[in-house]
Design an enzyme around this catalytic site. Structure first.
Site, PDB file in Angstrom:
ATOM      1  N   GLU A 191       0.893   4.119  -2.719  1.00  0.00           N
ATOM      2  CA  GLU A 191       0.372   4.830  -3.995  1.00  0.00           C
ATOM      3  C   GLU A 191       1.662   5.823  -4.433  1.00  0.00           C
ATOM      4  O   GLU A 191       1.969   5.779  -5.658  1.00  0.00           O
ATOM      5  CB  GLU A 191      -0.864   5.600  -3.806  1.00  0.00           C
ATOM      6  CG  GLU A 191      -1.958   4.568  -3.865  1.00  0.00           C
ATOM      7  CD  GLU A 191      -2.212   3.946  -2.413  1.00  0.00           C
ATOM      8  OE1 GLU A 191      -1.458   4.258  -1.333  1.00  0.00           O
ATOM      9  OE2 GLU A 191      -3.367   3.117  -2.492  1.00  0.00           O
ATOM     10  N   LEU A 226       0.931  -1.275  -0.084  1.00  0.00           N
ATOM     11  CA  LEU A 226       0.158  -0.053  -0.077  1.00  0.00           C
ATOM     12  C   LEU A 226       0.706   1.267  -0.123  1.00  0.00           C
ATOM     13  O   LEU A 226       1.244   1.729   1.083  1.00  0.00           O
ATOM     14  CB  LEU A 226      -0.749   0.063   1.264  1.00  0.00           C
ATOM     15  CG  LEU A 226      -2.273  -0.850   1.115  1.00  0.00           C
ATOM     16  CD1 LEU A 226      -2.048  -2.045   1.268  1.00  0.00           C
ATOM     17  CD2 LEU A 226      -3.310  -0.329   1.951  1.00  0.00           C
ATOM     18  N   ASP A 255     -10.582   7.287  -5.160  1.00  0.00           N
ATOM     19  CA  ASP A 255     -10.147   8.138  -3.990  1.00  0.00           C
ATOM     20  C   ASP A 255      -8.886   7.941  -3.342  1.00  0.00           C
ATOM     21  O   ASP A 255      -8.328   8.990  -2.832  1.00  0.00           O
ATOM     22  CB  ASP A 255     -11.163   7.536  -2.962  1.00  0.00           C
ATOM     23  CG  ASP A 255     -12.468   7.570  -3.323  1.00  0.00           C
ATOM     24  OD1 ASP A 255     -13.437   8.221  -2.959  1.00  0.00           O
ATOM     25  OD2 ASP A 255     -12.786   6.584  -4.390  1.00  0.00           O
ATOM     26  N   PHE A 256      -8.197   6.614  -3.428  1.00  0.00           N
ATOM     27  CA  PHE A 256      -7.072   6.709  -2.872  1.00  0.00           C
ATOM     28  C   PHE A 256      -5.758   7.418  -3.544  1.00  0.00           C
ATOM     29  O   PHE A 256      -4.775   7.367  -3.124  1.00  0.00           O
ATOM     30  CB  PHE A 256      -6.688   5.120  -2.490  1.00  0.00           C
ATOM     31  CG  PHE A 256      -7.573   4.476  -1.903  1.00  0.00           C
ATOM     32  CD1 PHE A 256      -8.430   5.229  -1.221  1.00  0.00           C
ATOM     33  CD2 PHE A 256      -8.003   3.225  -2.137  1.00  0.00           C
ATOM     34  CE1 PHE A 256      -9.446   4.495  -0.279  1.00  0.00           C
ATOM     35  CE2 PHE A 256      -8.984   2.815  -1.592  1.00  0.00           C
ATOM     36  CZ  PHE A 256      -9.621   3.197  -0.393  1.00  0.00           C
ATOM     37  N   GLN A 290      -6.748   1.480  -6.507  1.00  0.00           N
ATOM     38  CA  GLN A 290      -7.802   0.220  -6.133  1.00  0.00           C
ATOM     39  C   GLN A 290      -9.045   1.108  -6.208  1.00  0.00           C
ATOM     40  O   GLN A 290     -10.027   0.546  -6.802  1.00  0.00           O
ATOM     41  CB  GLN A 290      -7.325  -0.177  -4.776  1.00  0.00           C
ATOM     42  CG  GLN A 290      -8.056  -1.445  -4.509  1.00  0.00           C
ATOM     43  CD  GLN A 290      -7.586  -2.332  -3.580  1.00  0.00           C
ATOM     44  OE1 GLN A 290      -7.441  -1.773  -2.429  1.00  0.00           O
ATOM     45  NE2 GLN A 290      -6.873  -3.523  -3.891  1.00  0.00           N
ATOM     46  N   PHE A 291      -9.108   2.410  -5.477  1.00  0.00           N
ATOM     47  CA  PHE A 291     -10.214   3.429  -5.965  1.00  0.00           C
ATOM     48  C   PHE A 291      -9.392   4.850  -6.291  1.00  0.00           C
ATOM     49  O   PHE A 291      -8.677   4.969  -5.376  1.00  0.00           O
ATOM     50  CB  PHE A 291     -11.167   3.410  -4.665  1.00  0.00           C
ATOM     51  CG  PHE A 291     -11.869   2.254  -4.305  1.00  0.00           C
ATOM     52  CD1 PHE A 291     -13.362   2.180  -4.554  1.00  0.00           C
ATOM     53  CD2 PHE A 291     -11.452   1.003  -3.620  1.00  0.00           C
ATOM     54  CE1 PHE A 291     -14.057   1.117  -4.352  1.00  0.00           C
ATOM     55  CE2 PHE A 291     -12.160  -0.176  -3.617  1.00  0.00           C
ATOM     56  CZ  PHE A 291     -13.625  -0.196  -4.021  1.00  0.00           C
ATOM     57  N   HIS A 299     -15.213   5.985  -1.070  1.00  0.00           N
ATOM     58  CA  HIS A 299     -15.002   5.058  -2.273  1.00  0.00           C
ATOM     59  C   HIS A 299     -16.075   5.513  -3.325  1.00  0.00           C
ATOM     60  O   HIS A 299     -16.370   4.718  -3.984  1.00  0.00           O
ATOM     61  CB  HIS A 299     -15.458   3.797  -1.546  1.00  0.00           C
ATOM     62  CG  HIS A 299     -14.590   2.989  -0.790  1.00  0.00           C
ATOM     63  ND1 HIS A 299     -14.251   3.364   0.594  1.00  0.00           N
ATOM     64  CD2 HIS A 299     -13.810   1.838  -1.029  1.00  0.00           C
ATOM     65  CE1 HIS A 299     -13.343   2.569   0.955  1.00  0.00           C
ATOM     66  NE2 HIS A 299     -12.881   1.650   0.053  1.00  0.00           N
TER      67      HIS A 299
END
Ligand SMILES: Cc1ncc(C[n+]2csc(CCOP(=O)(O)OP(=O)(O)O)c2C)c(N)n1
Length: 667
Positions: free
Chosen positions: A406, A404, A431-432, A428-429, A473
């Site tokens: 990014e 994890l 948002d991240f 992954q989304f 999300h």
């Protein structure tokens, strides 16, 4: 400061010939003499800012001498010696400092903020830590190509407190990347001493946490630096893995010349002056009988002449004359997209998610240099299963599960690109992406414009609402990036466009953010060509033609508009699906608005400062005289997106679209 007459550093010269030692002396002398000159120029007001590496030269020069020339070094703001030891002509270096054309950034960025792959140097951005993730990507490329190369990246002890440091070291350790993380521990970050920066007893203790070997060396002892880096580099070329190398030193002249050194404890500079890396080495070579006063004088004279010559050439160069067209053109690497048609007419029904997967798979087949990275994308196939079965076909080297991290992973994507590969990073989304934001807006977006190096990275962004997933999300994040020049933003609304546009995004050598609507992934089907093909980036689609109003939208908005139009067949509208948000195809939109005289802009994203605002402004300027009504904009509420289904419905623009459309039609 007193001149040293007594040596305080012990040198082990057993690996070095006489000639090599003298060469090392000349190499370490050069940045020191440039430093001296810069201080004079600063006092004369001829340069505006100077981050001094005085007293830290052994690290820059020693590491660079130890690395092979074809290996990449990623320096920071006190690493003048990297640039001089890689033999960058001084006139170009000074032209860079002065913002002249023969520098490396066409006057667009300052001092050491540049890279040049002619010298295998990747320069920093002001944010310090992002360098480290890029080093991971370059090392990953070496690893995948089995080049047996090491990569060396610098950080200060202060910069090492950034999350980017943690992410990059963690990724390098998990992936066993051949990177030497060289920490110049000069014990201060601006006015902050180490004990306010980290808690461990010594910096190298951090290595244990990452599962990597860590060494502390005397950063002022140039032979120790060379020996250590040589040893590590040789070892990791053979058996790839990362190393943490702490070089203990001291920042003699403070943070930058204007900010002073008042916060230093009394006497600390004098203490460290005794360990001056240049003078100690000079004294040692004199003791060894390798250096005489005459030789020193001659070397100094030669280097000073070289410096003066470089300054003269750079000084004579005219100031840059701004040219707006060039400023804009240089945002992107030139790429004239030639749309690829499918080889056959064969089509099959595909959901949005299948079409994206198909485009990605065929791009992987087409570009062996393309590497996919993302959380859970390997055996698990990604949370939305876009990469299901990819590991079996392409192997784990190219379909990479990531920790994890990014920011480090987007940085690594950039590193791959710098090393001549292509990268796709899956959020992954979407948002991240906020935790990888800096790499996108400050590195990917600005790199080509700054020093001509393209960023061949696609970031896939599963986005949007309609799945009752709440504020973290379901967000629309496109406007975060829309405001940043240097990025392309693609946002398809249909499976066929998604496949063609994703393939085009991967073909494009520039950074592309590719938005995929999660709600549409499995709810939308279309017959899609089976073969590889591309769709034009930057071209909107007119989905429906009519007379009375133009509806401009993208993503889920397209489907909301279609539903509304289906409900009321009396509405005669042009429906435009933008498909690409950057660059915006205003030509298509303006032509339609001139025809209908009324326009409504619709998007799922919140209203304030959004893409709609930009469209309305541009349309007002271009179409005012053609308009029969005020331009209308419908967007989601200016709040975070709520979780509960009815609250979410109420939040979304669709709750108000039909009413506003009818108001406009009746105006
Ligand atoms: C993200 C970010 N925060 C703050 C700064 C301001 N800043 C520039 S250099 C610096 C100190 C860096 O210390 P260190 O990494 O130890 O390097 P040194 O200057 O000591 O060589 C700070 C706080 C910055 N450039 N970027």
């Amino acid at each position: 400061m007193e001149t040293l007459t007594q040596r305080n550093i012990d040198y082990d010269r057993s690996n070095f010939s006489d000639n090599e030692l003298v060469d090392i002396y000349k190499r370490i002398l050069k940045p020191r003499l440039i430093e001296e000159k810069m201080l004079i120029l600063l006092r004369q007001g001829k340069i505006s800012k100077w981050f001094s590496g005085w007293g830290q030269e052994a690290i820059s020069v020693g590491t660079t001498m130890a690395m092979n020339k074809e290996e990449v070094i990623l320096p920071m703001h006190r690493n003048l010696g990297v640039f001089t030891t890689r033999d960058i002509p001084l006139n170009r270096l000074f032209a860079q400092f002065q913002g002249k054309m023969s520098g490396f950034t066409k006057g667009r960025d300052r001092s050491f903020h540049f890279g040049t792959m002619d010298y295998n140097i990747v320069g920093m951005i002001s944010h310090l830590g992002p360098q480290l993730g890029i080093a991971d990507g370059i090392a990953l490329s070496s690893l995948l190509k089995k080049e047996e190369k090491a990569t060396l990246v610098f950080s200060g002890d202060g910069g090492a407190s950034e999350g980017d440091f943690h992410e990059a070291l963690n990724v390098a350790a998990v992936w066993q990347l051949p990177v030497i993380f060289t920490i110049e521990n000069n014990q201060w970050g601006l006015s902050t001493p180490s004990n306010e920066q980290f808690r461990c007893k010594q910096f190298i203790d951090k290595g244990i946490g990452y599962g990597m070997d860590a060494f502390q060396i005397d950063g002022n002892n140039i032979l120790e630096v060379i020996n250590s880096v040589k040893q590590i580099a040789e070892s990791i070329r053979e058996r790839p893995r990362p190393f943490l190398l702490e070089c203990l030193t001291f920042r003699m002249r403070g943070h930058e010349e204007a900010s002073g050194t008042k916060y230093y404890p009394e006497g600390i500079q004098e203490e460290w002056n005794k360990k001056d890396p240049v003078v100690n080495f000079e004294l040692f070579l004199k003791e060894e009988g390798l250096l005489t006063e005459e030789m020193i004088a001659e070397f100094k004279k030669d280097i000073k002449e070289e410096i003066q010559n470089g300054l003269d050439i750079a000084g004579e160069e005219p100031k840059i004359v701004p040219d707006t067209a060039t400023e804009i053109k240089d945002l992107f690497k030139e790429h004239n997209q030639v749309v690829v048609a499918p080889e056959s007419e064969n089509k099959s029904e595909k959901r949005l998610v299948d079409a994206i997967s198909d485009g990605l798979r065929q791009s992987m087949e087409r570009y062996p240099e393309l590497v996919l990275m993302g959380q859970d994308i390997a055996d698990y196939g990604g949370v939305f299963k876009v990469t299901e079965g990819f590991v079996e076909q392409f192997g784990k080297d190219r379909v990479r599960n990531t920790p994890l991290c990014e920011s480090a992973i987007i940085g690594a994507g950039l590193g791959l690109s710098i090393a001549g590969m292509k990268a796709m990073v899956e959020m992954q989304f979407s948002d991240f992406v906020s935790v990888g934001f800096n790499q996108i807006v400050n590195n990917l977006a600005k790199l080509h414009w700054r020093w001509g190096q393209n960023a061949d990275v696609v970031v896939r962004m599963p986005t949007g609402a309609g799945v009752a997933a709440g504020p973290f999300h379901s967000q629309s994040t496109e406007a975060w990036f829309f405001h940043t020049p240097g990025l392309k933003i693609v946002y398809p609304a249909f499976p066929g466009d998604a496949k063609g546009l994703l393939s085009a995004a991967i073909e494009d050598p520039n950074p592309v953010l590719f938005f995929e609507h999660k709600f549409l992934y499995r709810s939308l089907r279309e017959d899609v060509y089976d073969d590889y093909y591309t769709t034009e980036i930057g071209k909107a689609a007119v989905i429906k033609e009519g007379e009375d109003v133009t509806i401009v939208t993208y993503g889920l908005g397209v489907h909301w508009a279609l539903e509304t139009l289906e409900k009321d067949a009396s509405i005669s509208a042009d429906l435009i699906d933008l498909r690409t948000l950057a660059p915006l195809d205003m030509e298509t939109v303006i032509a339609s608005v001139k025809k209908t005289g009324k326009v409504i802009v619709l998007h799922e994203d919140v209203e304030i400062g959004g893409i709609g605002a930009e469209l309305v402004t541009q349309l007002n300027e271009a179409c005012f005289e053609y308009l029969d009504a005020p331009i209308r904009r419908v967007a989601s509420l200016n709040t975070p997106i709520p979780f509960e289904a009815d609250l979410e419905k109420n939040f979304l623009a669709n709750a108000r679209f039909e009413t506003v459309l009818k108001e406009l039609l009746n105006y």
